[in-house]
Design a protein around this motif. Structure first.
Motif, PDB file in Angstrom:
ATOM      1  N   ASN A  24       0.813  -1.212   0.000  1.00 60.41           N
ATOM      2  CA  ASN A  24       0.000   0.000   0.000  1.00 60.41           C
ATOM      3  C   ASN A  24       0.850   1.266   0.000  1.00 60.41           C
ATOM      4  N   ARG A  25       0.291   2.330  -0.557  1.00 58.49           N
ATOM      5  CA  ARG A  25       0.815   3.670  -0.305  1.00 58.49           C
ATOM      6  C   ARG A  25       0.175   4.119   1.006  1.00 58.49           C
ATOM      7  N   VAL A  26       0.997   4.566   1.961  1.00 59.29           N
ATOM      8  CA  VAL A  26       0.498   4.783   3.323  1.00 59.29           C
ATOM      9  C   VAL A  26       0.719   6.227   3.772  1.00 59.29           C
ATOM     10  N   VAL A  27      -0.383   6.843   4.206  1.00 58.54           N
ATOM     11  CA  VAL A  27      -0.330   8.136   4.881  1.00 58.54           C
ATOM     12  C   VAL A  27      -0.826   7.923   6.308  1.00 58.54           C
ATOM     13  N   VAL A  28      -0.093   8.445   7.271  1.00 61.50           N
ATOM     14  CA  VAL A  28      -0.436   8.256   8.679  1.00 61.50           C
ATOM     15  C   VAL A  28      -0.664   9.617   9.328  1.00 61.50           C
ATOM     16  N   VAL A  29      -1.774   9.745  10.038  1.00 62.01           N
ATOM     17  CA  VAL A  29      -2.086  10.957  10.803  1.00 62.01           C
ATOM     18  C   VAL A  29      -2.014  10.606  12.283  1.00 62.01           C
ATOM     19  N   VAL A  30      -1.330  11.409  13.059  1.00 63.78           N
ATOM     20  CA  VAL A  30      -1.217  11.120  14.487  1.00 63.78           C
ATOM     21  C   VAL A  30      -1.629  12.317  15.322  1.00 63.78           C
ATOM     22  N   SER A  31      -2.156  12.002  16.497  1.00 58.53           N
ATOM     23  CA  SER A  31      -2.508  13.020  17.492  1.00 58.53           C
ATOM     24  C   SER A  31      -1.316  13.274  18.401  1.00 58.53           C
ATOM     25  N   ALA A  32      -1.476  14.215  19.309  1.00 60.66           N
ATOM     26  CA  ALA A  32      -0.446  14.458  20.319  1.00 60.66           C
ATOM     27  C   ALA A  32      -0.386  13.280  21.286  1.00 60.66           C
ATOM     28  N   MET A  33       0.760  13.077  21.913  1.00 59.02           N
ATOM     29  CA  MET A  33       0.965  11.957  22.812  1.00 59.02           C
ATOM     30  C   MET A  33       0.089  12.068  24.056  1.00 59.02           C
ATOM     31  N   GLY A  34      -0.646  10.998  24.364  1.00 59.17           N
ATOM     32  CA  GLY A  34      -1.376  10.905  25.625  1.00 59.17           C
ATOM     33  C   GLY A  34      -2.231  12.118  25.936  1.00 59.17           C
ATOM     34  N   HIS A  35      -1.942  12.738  27.074  1.00 59.39           N
ATOM     35  CA  HIS A  35      -2.718  13.894  27.534  1.00 59.39           C
ATOM     36  C   HIS A  35      -1.985  15.210  27.271  1.00 59.39           C
ATOM     37  N   THR A  41      -2.254  17.531  24.998  1.00 56.95           N
ATOM     38  CA  THR A  41      -3.092  18.701  24.721  1.00 56.95           C
ATOM     39  C   THR A  41      -3.632  19.297  26.009  1.00 56.95           C
ATOM     40  N   ASP A  42      -4.137  18.437  26.909  1.00 56.93           N
ATOM     41  CA  ASP A  42      -4.648  18.930  28.194  1.00 56.93           C
ATOM     42  C   ASP A  42      -3.545  19.580  29.016  1.00 56.93           C
ATOM     43  N   GLU A  43      -2.362  18.991  28.979  1.00 52.83           N
ATOM     44  CA  GLU A  43      -1.241  19.538  29.746  1.00 52.83           C
ATOM     45  C   GLU A  43      -0.825  20.905  29.206  1.00 52.83           C
ATOM     46  N   LEU A  44      -0.843  21.059  27.889  1.00 45.59           N
ATOM     47  CA  LEU A  44      -0.501  22.353  27.290  1.00 45.59           C
ATOM     48  C   LEU A  44      -1.551  23.410  27.647  1.00 45.59           C
ATOM     49  N   LEU A  45      -2.817  23.009  27.632  1.00 47.08           N
ATOM     50  CA  LEU A  45      -3.876  23.945  28.025  1.00 47.08           C
ATOM     51  C   LEU A  45      -3.722  24.371  29.479  1.00 47.08           C
ATOM     52  N   ARG A  77      -5.407  32.711  19.160  1.00 47.76           N
ATOM     53  CA  ARG A  77      -4.303  32.531  18.219  1.00 47.76           C
ATOM     54  C   ARG A  77      -3.125  31.847  18.898  1.00 47.76           C
ATOM     55  N   GLU A  78      -2.818  32.274  20.111  1.00 45.45           N
ATOM     56  CA  GLU A  78      -1.672  31.698  20.821  1.00 45.45           C
ATOM     57  C   GLU A  78      -1.977  30.282  21.321  1.00 45.45           C
ATOM     58  N   ILE A  79      -3.247  30.020  21.659  1.00 44.42           N
ATOM     59  CA  ILE A  79      -3.627  28.652  22.016  1.00 44.42           C
ATOM     60  C   ILE A  79      -3.371  27.725  20.837  1.00 44.42           C
ATOM     61  N   ALA A  80      -3.773  28.136  19.645  1.00 45.46           N
ATOM     62  CA  ALA A  80      -3.543  27.317  18.446  1.00 45.46           C
ATOM     63  C   ALA A  80      -2.046  27.108  18.213  1.00 45.46           C
ATOM     64  N   MET A  81      -1.266  28.177  18.374  1.00 42.00           N
ATOM     65  CA  MET A  81       0.183  28.075  18.206  1.00 42.00           C
ATOM     66  C   MET A  81       0.766  27.063  19.191  1.00 42.00           C
ATOM     67  N   LEU A  82       0.281  27.112  20.441  1.00 38.10           N
ATOM     68  CA  LEU A  82       0.785  26.222  21.486  1.00 38.10           C
ATOM     69  C   LEU A  82       0.391  24.768  21.231  1.00 38.10           C
ATOM     70  N   ALA A  91      -0.554  23.192  18.588  1.00 42.98           N
ATOM     71  CA  ALA A  91      -0.036  22.554  17.371  1.00 42.98           C
ATOM     72  C   ALA A  91       1.309  21.877  17.602  1.00 42.98           C
ATOM     73  N   THR A  92       2.013  22.269  18.664  1.00 41.91           N
ATOM     74  CA  THR A  92       3.311  21.643  18.927  1.00 41.91           C
ATOM     75  C   THR A  92       3.175  20.191  19.350  1.00 41.91           C
ATOM     76  N   GLY A  93       2.047  19.831  19.965  1.00 47.63           N
ATOM     77  CA  GLY A  93       1.884  18.458  20.455  1.00 47.63           C
ATOM     78  C   GLY A  93       1.965  17.437  19.340  1.00 47.63           C
ATOM     79  N   GLU A  94       1.263  17.687  18.239  1.00 44.77           N
ATOM     80  CA  GLU A  94       1.286  16.748  17.116  1.00 44.77           C
ATOM     81  C   GLU A  94       2.642  16.716  16.430  1.00 44.77           C
ATOM     82  N   GLN A  95       3.366  17.840  16.455  1.00 43.30           N
ATOM     83  CA  GLN A  95       4.667  17.861  15.803  1.00 43.30           C
ATOM     84  C   GLN A  95       5.675  16.962  16.533  1.00 43.30           C
ATOM     85  N   VAL A  96       5.523  16.850  17.849  1.00 43.71           N
ATOM     86  CA  VAL A  96       6.358  15.907  18.597  1.00 43.71           C
ATOM     87  C   VAL A  96       6.057  14.480  18.152  1.00 43.71           C
TER      88      VAL A  96
END
Length: 402
Positions: free
Chosen positions: A34-45, A47-51, A64-69, A71-76
């Motif tokens: 297969n050609r595979v594309v994978v989408v992942v969420s932030a690790m565990g909790h 997002t809640d920890e960042l909030l 705006r700053e909440i979105a900036m903050l 978005a880093t979870g998924e990049q990890v």
């Protein structure tokens, strides 16, 4: 060659051991041709920890700053997963929402996907790479980072599947399919082999946390075949598809409950054209979704209007309602953030009378008072007191699934 999109939620990538497990699943799909594309969420909790960090700084951080903050979870997650796949000797690339071409509107923390420029994705796939995409995020026309709201990685995955005309979109989570109720509170709940897009959309919008409602909307609109399964076993999951491909003999397909509910009542609303529009446009201008709406009987050219919103939005709702009450000349308002919503969903309701009566009977038998009722062709929802929600779900499951 088949194209598949896989999405892994936060519990599936909560630590490095689980990330390596996901890497093995992804590689298995690649080795199957297969050609595979994978989408992942932030690790565990994450997002809640960042909030929580943001609220330690200020109780009302700019969106705006909440979105900036956030978005880093998924990049990890995408970077770590790409490292695990690369270490196993497979070509791979990780992409942020922007790099993957995900374009959204400007609602920073509840953005909607408007389009996907798939050129970069197609190039990487043509180079035989596994592509890892950050879920939950995109970019607006001004070049600002946006996030897609709770469960937004589901929407990312389905939208990518639609844009790539993928053969299948697989949603991996911590349960192995869609159940007749939340199996964590109803041990006798059983897994459904099939469910229609419409039923799944109702369940998702009514509190079932298996899929984000927008993801189901995308899947239905673009006829994306969806499979919900667990990332912790190899059990068959639940297929979400067209009505013709699913069983339609069930009276009720599932019970949903939602604790993220608040009820607002506005008193003595003038009964004249345009007033309802004034109230709900003001809420819409603040990107606040309204769910159930009930207008009372007119008396002396006035009535009462009661509606529900997400409890998470209540802090933003109250100032809007305070302003609107003055503007329209209503006498005042009240709110209650200790309510919940329980719902039954099933395509069989369309042709079977008495389903609502059976629901009300089951709740009455447990001494549960109903405060609001909302219906559609395939669902009935009731607002009740929050502390009775779990008992209500059990009673309804017993009533409809024995």
């Amino acid at each position: 060659m088949r194209t598949i999109v896989q999405k892994y939620g936060g519990t599936s990538v909560a630590n490095t051991k689980l990330i390596k497990n996901v890497a093995r699943r992804v590689i298995r799909a690649k080795e199957a041709g297969n050609r595979v594309v994978v989408v992942v969420s932030a690790m565990g909790h994450t997002t809640d920890e960042l909030l929580s960090l943001a609220r330690e700084i200020t109780p009302c951080p700019p969106e705006r700053e909440i979105a900036m903050l956030l978005a880093t979870g998924e990049q990890v997650s995408i970077a770590l997963l790409a490292m695990a796949i690369d270490a196993a000797g497979y070509p791979v690339v990780s992409l942020t929402g922007f790099q993957a071409g995900i374009e959204t509107d400007s609602a920073y923390t509840k953005a909607r996907i408007l389009s996907i420029r798939s050129d970069r994705l197609q190039k990487e796939l043509n180079d035989r790479k596994i592509v890892i995409v950050a879920g939950f995020q995109g970019i607006n026309e001004a070049g600002e980072i946006t996030t897609l709201g709770r469960g937004g990685s589901d929407a990312t995955a389905v939208a990518l599947a639609a844009a790539l005309k993928a053969d299948q979109c697989e949603i991996y989570t911590d349960v192995d399919g869609v159940y007749t109720a939340d199996p964590r509170i109803v041990p006798k709940a059983h897994k459904l082999e099939f469910i229609s897009y419409d039923e799944m959309l109702e369940l998702a919008s009514l509190g079932a946390l298996v899929l984000q409602p927008r993801a189901v909307e995308f899947a239905k609109k673009y006829a994306v075949p969806l499979v919900i399964r667990s990332s912790f076993n190899d059990c068959e999951g639940t297929l979400v598809g067209e009505v013709k491909s699913v069983e339609n003999g069930r009276l009720v397909s599932g019970i949903a409950h939602d604790l993220n509910v608040a009820k607002i009542g506005i008193f003595d609303v003038p009964d004249r054209p345009g007033i309802a529009r004034h109230i709900f446009q003001a809420l819409a201008d603040e990107y606040i979704n309204v769910d159930m709406i009930i207008q009372g009987w007119v008396r002396n050219d006035h009535n009462d209007i009661v509606f529900t919103v997400a409890r998470d939005d209540l802090a933003r709702v109250i100032p809007v309602v305070e302003r609107v009450v003055k503007e329209i000349g209503a006498s005042g308002f009240v709110y209650n953030d200790r309510v919940a919503k329980v719902s039954i969903v099933g395509a069989g309701m369309v042709t079977n009378p008495g389903v609502a009566a059976a629901m009300f009977k089951a709740l009455a038998r447990e001494g549960i008072n109903i405060e609001m009722i909302s219906t559609s062709e395939i669902k009935v929802s009731c607002v009740i007191q929050e502390d009775q929600a779990i008992k209500a779900v059990g009673a309804l499951h017993a009533e409809f699934f024995g």
